[in-house]
Design a protein around this motif. Structure first.
Motif: not given
Length: 395
Positions: A25, A28, A348, A358-360, A373
């Motif tokens: 991520n 972000s 999530q 961690e990934v949205p 990302s």
């Protein structure tokens, strides 16, 4: 898909991310590499050693030098740039500086960031103007399609067009220079929301020809949090209004310039923006083209694996000109799953709580999407880990 050789690129050891975390991520909240963290801390220590000397004699020349480095990186003159904390503050400045009256319109499209919509809705509501939103066809097929669908919403009341360089929810690279040329022919100013673009794609502000460019540098540039910039075309600088009142002049007694109100908004530590040149040097040492190629290869690998898992097609053509180091793919269970608007999506939350990933999960057009990302510290093994985790959560 052939992987870019990463043997001589800085990897995870250059960051301080915990070893048990799969961090996908960066788009972000992009962590700064170790050397950039150290540079920020060095500037903070320098301030604390002798604050009077720093604020009165050193800060403004150092900010000039940092802006010059940034200007070379983004193809702009330092006289047209000012550091801000992030793109949101920059966009608020543009909103406060745009003359609007009842009946006027500000044109956006439905790929824009939620906070940007909030800024312009509130600004327009205050004067009786309105936000007009162009709904763009997806999957996107061509730059011509985007431009025609956007400009179909232009009316004689359009006072500003706001458009992303790289969109946040859909990770699409938009044809901003072409948008600016079309708008210029109609006499309409353009503000580009660009927090994802610096480093992900080459930027030449002179060639783009926008009136305003708002960006954060804590994303792909990997500068410290609290570093961003606002570009203002020379002809627009006299209309700028900062929605915060302080001294409005140089603390060191220099000749007046439009950046003064930004550079002294009361006592604060400018270490984050003074460390921006260190972040740029870090990426340049790695090789910007190699960084972009490596990140895009990973994003393309993620796209292929996620499309195969979900059975859903990506939102843009599978070409480097349409997405860079970040990619968004729709999820098979498309309906939003959040119990309230600001809650984390259950998927999530499960990816983090059960797998330390961690990934949205993004809600866009009332559908769920996964946005991945990829930076220099990421690997294909982490993408595989994500897909394995998604498969396990299905059962």
């Amino acid at each position: 898909m052939q992987a870019t050789d990463a043997s001589t690129l800085p990897g995870r050891e250059a960051w301080t991310i915990p070893l048990d975390v799969t961090y996908l991520n960066h788009g972000s909240f992009g962590p700064a590499p170790r050397c950039v963290q150290e540079e920020r801390e060095r500037w903070s220590r320098r301030l604390e050693q002798q604050p009077m000397d720093f604020f009165l004699r050193e800060m403004e020349p150092q900010l000039d030098e940092a802006r010059a480095v940034l200007g070379q990186f983004v193809g702009g003159d330092r006289r047209d740039l000012v550091f801000v904390d992030n793109a949101t503050i920059a966009m608020n400045v543009v909103a406060a500086s745009t003359p609007l009256a009842a009946g006027d319109e500000v044109l956006l499209n439905d790929h824009e960031y939620g906070a940007v919509f909030n800024i312009w809705r509130k600004t327009c509501q205050g004067v009786g103007a309105k936000v007009v939103t162009a709904a763009l066809t997806t999957p996107i097929s061509s730059a011509e399609q985007l431009i025609e669908e956007l400009f179909a919403k232009v009316t004689p009341q359009t006072r500003l067009i706001v458009v992303s360089h790289v969109t946040s929810p859909t990770a699409a690279i938009f044809p901003v220079a072409e948008n600016c040329r079309r708008a210029r022919s109609l006499g309409i100013p353009v503000c580009i929301d660009g927090p994802h673009a610096p480093a992900m794609v080459p930027i030449d502000l002179r060639a783009i020809g926008c009136d305003f460019y708002c960006a954060s540098l804590h994303k792909w540039v990997s500068a410290p949090f609290g570093s961003g910039f606002l570009y203002v075309a020379r002809k627009r600088q006299s209309q700028l209004r900062l929605p915060l009142v302080s001294w409005g002049r140089s603390l060191g007694g220099r000749d007046e310039c439009w950046q003064d109100e930004f550079q002294w908004m009361g006592t604060r530590d400018p270490a984050a923006v003074l460390a921006v040149p260190a972040a740029i040097r870090f990426l340049q040492a790695a090789g910007l083209d190699r960084f972009r190629a490596y990140g895009h290869d990973l994003a393309r690998y993620a796209r292929g694996r996620l499309e195969a898992w979900s059975g859903c097609r990506g939102l843009v053509p599978d070409e480097p000109g349409w997405y860079g180091t970040m990619v968004t793919v729709p999820l098979r269970r498309s309906e939003p799953q959040r119990s309230k608007p600001n809650a984390f999506d259950p998927l999530q939350r499960a990816l983090w709580e059960q797998h330390r990933i961690e990934v949205p999960v993004m809600d866009w057009r009332n559908r769920r999407h996964l946005r991945v990302s990829c930076h220099l510290y990421n690997t294909r093994a982490e993408i595989d880990r994500l897909v394995t985790a998604l498969e396990s959560l299905e059962h």
